[in-house]
Motif scaffolding. Structure first.
Motif, mmCIF file in Angstrom:
data_model
loop_
_atom_site.group_PDB
_atom_site.id
_atom_site.type_symbol
_atom_site.label_atom_id
_atom_site.label_comp_id
_atom_site.label_asym_id
_atom_site.label_seq_id
_atom_site.Cartn_x
_atom_site.Cartn_y
_atom_site.Cartn_z
ATOM 1 N N ILE A 1 19.673 -3.389 -30.491
ATOM 2 C CA ILE A 1 18.378 -2.714 -29.430
ATOM 3 C C ILE A 1 17.604 -2.428 -30.206
ATOM 4 O O ILE A 1 17.318 -1.527 -31.349
ATOM 5 C CB ILE A 1 18.690 -1.572 -28.821
ATOM 6 C CG1 ILE A 1 19.778 -1.778 -28.336
ATOM 7 C CG2 ILE A 1 18.051 -0.849 -27.643
ATOM 8 C CD1 ILE A 1 20.825 -1.014 -27.213
ATOM 9 N N TYR A 2 15.761 -2.867 -29.815
ATOM 10 C CA TYR A 2 14.894 -2.535 -30.591
ATOM 11 C C TYR A 2 13.868 -1.949 -29.350
ATOM 12 O O TYR A 2 14.152 -2.124 -28.577
ATOM 13 C CB TYR A 2 14.155 -4.596 -30.926
ATOM 14 C CG TYR A 2 15.306 -4.745 -31.916
ATOM 15 C CD1 TYR A 2 15.049 -4.492 -33.301
ATOM 16 C CD2 TYR A 2 16.053 -5.497 -31.468
ATOM 17 C CE1 TYR A 2 15.186 -4.685 -34.887
ATOM 18 C CE2 TYR A 2 16.766 -6.152 -32.824
ATOM 19 C CZ TYR A 2 16.371 -6.283 -34.048
ATOM 20 O OH TYR A 2 17.160 -6.665 -34.395
ATOM 21 N N ILE B 1 16.485 0.477 -32.800
ATOM 22 C CA ILE B 1 17.027 1.902 -32.490
ATOM 23 C C ILE B 1 18.675 1.600 -32.832
ATOM 24 O O ILE B 1 19.491 2.592 -32.829
ATOM 25 C CB ILE B 1 16.847 1.770 -30.532
ATOM 26 C CG1 ILE B 1 15.068 1.924 -30.579
ATOM 27 C CG2 ILE B 1 17.408 2.966 -30.338
ATOM 28 C CD1 ILE B 1 15.377 1.671 -29.196
ATOM 29 N N PHE B 2 19.498 0.539 -32.889
ATOM 30 C CA PHE B 2 20.970 -0.073 -32.384
ATOM 31 C C PHE B 2 20.760 -0.866 -33.518
ATOM 32 O O PHE B 2 20.473 -2.645 -33.081
ATOM 33 C CB PHE B 2 21.370 0.539 -31.396
ATOM 34 C CG PHE B 2 21.850 1.529 -30.438
ATOM 35 C CD1 PHE B 2 23.320 1.310 -30.779
ATOM 36 C CD2 PHE B 2 21.109 2.273 -30.407
ATOM 37 C CE1 PHE B 2 23.916 1.844 -29.748
ATOM 38 C CE2 PHE B 2 21.680 3.229 -29.574
ATOM 39 C CZ PHE B 2 23.275 3.462 -29.872
ATOM 40 N N LYS B 3 22.105 -1.225 -34.517
ATOM 41 C CA LYS B 3 22.034 -2.078 -35.275
ATOM 42 C C LYS B 3 23.561 -2.191 -34.743
ATOM 43 O O LYS B 3 23.743 -0.841 -35.734
ATOM 44 C CB LYS B 3 21.677 -2.300 -36.961
ATOM 45 C CG LYS B 3 19.980 -2.228 -37.112
ATOM 46 C CD LYS B 3 19.592 -3.526 -36.373
ATOM 47 C CE LYS B 3 19.444 -4.621 -37.064
ATOM 48 N NZ LYS B 3 18.728 -5.773 -36.218
ATOM 49 N N TRP C 1 23.112 4.303 -33.978
ATOM 50 C CA TRP C 1 22.030 3.817 -34.326
ATOM 51 C C TRP C 1 21.506 3.768 -35.802
ATOM 52 O O TRP C 1 21.953 3.859 -36.519
ATOM 53 C CB TRP C 1 21.727 5.784 -34.547
ATOM 54 C CG TRP C 1 22.625 6.301 -32.772
ATOM 55 C CD1 TRP C 1 23.319 7.147 -32.827
ATOM 56 C CD2 TRP C 1 22.160 6.621 -31.967
ATOM 57 N NE1 TRP C 1 23.266 7.773 -31.309
ATOM 58 C CE2 TRP C 1 22.783 7.162 -30.771
ATOM 59 C CE3 TRP C 1 20.383 6.057 -31.289
ATOM 60 C CZ2 TRP C 1 22.132 7.674 -29.674
ATOM 61 C CZ3 TRP C 1 20.182 6.309 -29.868
ATOM 62 C CH2 TRP C 1 21.430 6.510 -28.872
ATOM 63 N N ALA C 2 20.047 3.319 -35.291
ATOM 64 C CA ALA C 2 19.896 2.570 -36.099
ATOM 65 C C ALA C 2 18.638 3.814 -36.404
ATOM 66 O O ALA C 2 18.124 3.411 -38.202
ATOM 67 C CB ALA C 2 18.969 1.494 -35.596
ATOM 68 N N PHE C 3 18.886 4.694 -36.774
ATOM 69 C CA PHE C 3 17.525 5.848 -36.915
ATOM 70 C C PHE C 3 18.913 7.352 -37.226
ATOM 71 O O PHE C 3 19.680 7.537 -36.472
ATOM 72 C CB PHE C 3 16.415 6.256 -36.643
ATOM 73 C CG PHE C 3 16.571 6.751 -34.668
ATOM 74 C CD1 PHE C 3 17.257 8.095 -34.627
ATOM 75 C CD2 PHE C 3 16.695 5.998 -34.196
ATOM 76 C CE1 PHE C 3 17.811 8.472 -33.462
ATOM 77 C CE2 PHE C 3 17.289 6.304 -32.311
ATOM 78 C CZ PHE C 3 17.058 7.740 -32.096
ATOM 79 N N SER C 4 18.346 7.997 -38.563
ATOM 80 C CA SER C 4 18.594 9.632 -38.011
ATOM 81 C C SER C 4 17.787 10.624 -37.830
ATOM 82 O O SER C 4 17.069 11.021 -38.073
ATOM 83 C CB SER C 4 18.947 9.439 -40.148
ATOM 84 O OG SER C 4 19.824 8.655 -40.969
ATOM 85 N N VAL C 5 18.658 11.210 -37.356
ATOM 86 C CA VAL C 5 17.841 12.605 -36.687
ATOM 87 C C VAL C 5 18.366 13.847 -37.450
ATOM 88 O O VAL C 5 19.513 14.043 -38.265
ATOM 89 C CB VAL C 5 18.239 13.227 -35.675
ATOM 90 C CG1 VAL C 5 17.598 11.520 -34.818
ATOM 91 C CG2 VAL C 5 19.458 13.157 -35.108
#
Length: 415
Positions: free
Chosen positions: A393-394, A405-407, A411-415
């Motif tokens: 998802i981009y 956003i999703f790969k 999740w494609a990002f860290s928090v």
């Protein structure tokens, strides 16, 4: 199950303290099956101990529901008595109740009932209890949905245990307790930590304010616009008077509303959809010009068509939700045939109404005003699951830039 009564008590306490978060002098309405009376009594006990003014119950029963569909003529079954509508309205508007729905029904209860009859009854109830639905969708009241194990449901999740009803039901209770963190020493504290983690994901997405989303997976190539000033919401919500509640237990999602005017492409479901006590499988949806242009299913085609064609606003979408493939519920490798659980194992979309609370400054808006900013208005809201380990998802910025956003379902990002 060892220590079942102790675990059931912890579960009831969790639902009262953390789902609808009962406070002093509040009224509570609980919708629950008669077979779940032991849980109902514990819910009442903990609600009163929390200071509830009055706990009301609406009792349900699969066997009677099935007989109604079998023996009552459609024109009589779709006649909703005025006193039931008035009671519902009075509880919401005058007694300011908090609502808790405990679901345990057999997902295939009505498989041998004509699809047309099911649709007519569903629509009649949806229209009759519009005030309840709108109060929920707009967070006018605190509300929650939870589950309880029944044999009718459990035998679909654990068919290998179907010949041993006690073990079958125990296995489902185990999954419910696990997903709801009841096995933790302090379930409330565990939920607070989980809630904080989801809120960090939602905060990142809110900061980005993407113009749209692009989904790619086998059978899926979908673009969804997002409304201006949209809000990604996670586990905990606030009622209109500022009181917190957690609407779904369990929950693993963050969600918002799409701009229903800007949708194109196609998507295929990845899990069965239990709807109206039937099961729909293999859904494929095509979008053109912001509307569902074509919808098919490998199983349940007619009732799905009725849903889309005979309900206002059902050709639009009202929710887009993000759930990593490796969520705890997904890792169970079970299909629950229950939207509350299956939607928290998978990215999902909802046919029908949007939650107005997912866009800033919408309180008090009319249906026409909500539609003017891209929010779908409908008398239905039906989630269907689309996520998998193969989904990317981009997020799309206003300048066309695509941000992962999703790969591969995560999740494609860290928090």
């Amino acid at each position: 199950m060892e220590n079942f009564n102790e675990l059931l008590d912890k579960y009831a306490q969790l639902l009262i303290q953390k789902s609808i978060q009962v406070e002093s002098q509040e009224n509570v309405m609980i919708y629950i099956d008669i077979d779940q009376a032991p849980l109902a009594r514990l819910l009442a006990k903990h609600a009163y101990e929390a200071g509830a003014k009055r706990v009301y119950f609406t009792w349900q029963d699969d066997s009677i529901k099935k007989m109604d569909y079998q023996y009552v003529a459609s024109e009589n079954l779709t006649t909703i008595e005025e006193y039931t509508i008035a009671r519902d309205k009075d509880l919401i508007e005058n007694k300011k109740i908090s609502r808790l729905s405990v679901i345990s029904s057999d997902p295939n209860l009505l498989d041998d009932i004509p699809d047309e009859k099911i649709h007519r009854v569903q629509k009649a109830n949806s229209l009759a209890f519009k005030a309840r639905r709108e109060a929920t969708m707009k967070n006018a009241i605190k509300w929650g949905v939870a589950a309880a194990a029944s044999y009718g449901w459990a035998r679909h999740v654990f068919p290998e245990l179907a010949d041993d009803p006690e073990s079958c039901v125990d296995a489902l209770w185990h999954e419910i307790f696990k997903a709801c963190r009841v096995y933790e020493d302090d379930p409330v504290a565990a939920w607070d930590q989980h809630k904080d983690n989801l809120e960090k994901r939602a905060a990142y997405m809110n900061d980005q304010q993407f113009d749209g989303l692009h989904y790619l997976a086998p059978g899926t190539d979908l673009y969804l616009g997002l409304p201006k000033n949209h809000i990604w919401t996670s586990a905990e919500s606030l009622s209109q008077d500022g009181k917190p509640f957690i609407a779904n237990m369990p929950t693993e999602e963050i969600f918002t509303a799409p701009d229903t005017r800007r949708m194109s492409g196609y998507v295929r479901s990845t899990k069965p959809l239990p709807y109206a006590n039937t099961t729909i499988k293999g859904i494929e949806v095509h979008f053109e010009d912001g509307q569902i242009s074509q919808i098919t299913a490998d199983q349940g085609q007619k009732i799905l068509e009725d849903l889309i064609e005979n309900n206002d606003g059902a050709r639009g979408l009202g929710e887009v939700a993000l759930v990593p493939h490796r969520s705890p519920i997904s890792l169970s490798n079970l299909t629950f045939y229950n939207t509350l659980f299956d939607e928290n194992a998978s990215n999902h979309l909802a046919i029908g109404a949007a939650y107005p609370t997912t866009v800033k400054n919408t309180e008090g808006m009319s249906d026409e005003e909500l539609q003017a900013i891209g929010l779908n208005v409908s008398n239905v809201h039906v989630d269907f699951m689309i996520g998998s380990e193969a989904m990317d998802i981009y997020g799309i910025r206003a300048n066309g830039e695509e941000v992962p956003i999703f790969k591969q379902g995560e999740w494609a990002f860290s928090v």
